[in-house]
Design an enzyme around this catalytic site. Sequence first.
Site, PDB file in Angstrom:
ATOM      1  N   LYS A 225       9.021  -6.516   6.800  1.00 14.96           N
ATOM      2  CA  LYS A 225       7.501  -6.934   6.649  1.00 14.96           C
ATOM      3  C   LYS A 225       7.045  -8.233   6.029  1.00 14.96           C
ATOM      4  CE  LYS A 225       5.229  -2.531   7.433  1.00 14.96           C
ATOM      5  NZ  LYS A 225       4.466  -1.344   6.830  1.00 14.96           N
ATOM      6  N   ARG A 260      10.904   4.212   6.361  1.00 20.12           N
ATOM      7  CA  ARG A 260      10.692   3.879   7.936  1.00 20.12           C
ATOM      8  C   ARG A 260      11.406   2.621   8.082  1.00 20.12           C
ATOM      9  NH1 ARG A 260       7.194   0.844  10.962  1.00 20.12           N
ATOM     10  NH2 ARG A 260       6.671   1.670  13.052  1.00 20.12           N
TER      11      ARG A 260
HETATM   12  C1  8Y7 Z   1       4.122   1.412   8.968  1.00 17.52           C
HETATM   13  C2  8Y7 Z   1       3.807   2.354  10.099  1.00 17.52           C
HETATM   14  C3  8Y7 Z   1       3.738   0.584  10.981  1.00 17.52           C
HETATM   15  C4  8Y7 Z   1       3.863   2.031   7.655  1.00 17.52           C
HETATM   16  C5  8Y7 Z   1       3.761   4.205   8.644  1.00 17.52           C
HETATM   17  C6  8Y7 Z   1       5.412  -2.593  11.103  1.00 17.52           C
HETATM   18  C7  8Y7 Z   1       3.635   2.372  12.546  1.00 17.52           C
HETATM   19  C8  8Y7 Z   1       4.267  -2.196  11.068  1.00 17.52           C
HETATM   20  N1  8Y7 Z   1       4.133   0.223   9.405  1.00 17.52           N
HETATM   21  N2  8Y7 Z   1       3.879   3.748   9.940  1.00 17.52           N
HETATM   22  N3  8Y7 Z   1       3.876   1.639  11.256  1.00 17.52           N
HETATM   23  N4  8Y7 Z   1       3.952   3.262   7.524  1.00 17.52           N
HETATM   24  N5  8Y7 Z   1       3.954   5.461   8.570  1.00 17.52           N
HETATM   25  O1  8Y7 Z   1       5.937  -3.566  10.373  1.00 17.52           O
HETATM   26  O2  8Y7 Z   1       4.078   1.387   6.670  1.00 17.52           O
HETATM   27  O3  8Y7 Z   1       6.326  -1.706  11.298  1.00 17.52           O
HETATM   28  S1  8Y7 Z   1       3.831  -0.945  12.238  1.00 17.52           S
END
Ligand code: 8Y7
Length: 278
Positions: A225, A260
């Site tokens: 990020k 994640r």
């Molecule tokens: C997150 C996410 C994204 C996160 C959860 C990226 C879909 C942006 N970020 N879902 N999603 N937590 N639960 O940089 O921080 O992956 S999208």
Amino acid sequence: MFSIQSFIDEKRQQQEGMPVVMGILNVTPDSFSDGGQFVSSSAVERQVLSMLAAGADVIDVGGESTRPGAKKVALTEELERVIPVIEWIKKRFDTVISIDTYKTEVMQEAVNYGAQLINDVNALQADGAIAVAVNSGVSVCLMHKQGEFSSMQEAPFYNDVLVDVQGFLLERAHCCEAQGMAKNKIILDPGFGFGKTLAHNEELFQNLEVLTALSYPVLVGVSRKRMIADILNGATVLERVSGSVAAAVLAVLKGVNMVRVHDVKETVDALNVTMRLI
Ligand code: 8Y7
């Protein structure tokens, strides 16, 4: 029926200290971190195989990028991207499939095809979203964000980011439970980068106990990020891997139950070494 709390408990029984690792599968041509390299189905398949081989416990399938300024995707387009991928994974592997969407129709269809976790950056605020989860018995990740995707990074403001994020997530969890969801099917996520400045992200990360002290498991996503780039003087996406791994390991040491990540192998290796030497 799928309980994220039980899944986390089983993982920890197999390997002391280990979190559940969610591998990110972006089925989007405009996804920032892979430049759309996974849109062709064979590339998607290779990415799934490599994440599972590296030790991913959950594959998070997303068909619409939610990064700031990303284009919205029509419902039919999103379904055409994610459903064949879910079907393909389901047929070959017994991994847990997560659907990354905020659209009720996509949740329902994904669950019909075997997704067991709904990962909703909008915390199930769409009409009917909670009912889909309750009626199908799947688990949910409730994430905090401030504002709308297109403008959330323009001027994020909080009186107290810790109080606001904790309060919002508890309110959403209680709303789900009031509609019949079992508590052990809920995981909370502070939503790093979603309507947050670097200072907000840092304060949240440094004080993750405002979430880990609650009686719900916690998921953290910081992989590749902007906040990692900001700390590393503007690192490009592929230069963010080590920083992302460091943050994932620290999150787990701070009591987070699930991470994640894009770089599953690097993260799992770092976690394995950490848990052996701690
Ligand atoms: C997150 C996410 C994204 C996160 C959860 C990226 C879909 C942006 N970020 N879902 N999603 N937590 N639960 O940089 O921080 O992956 S999208």
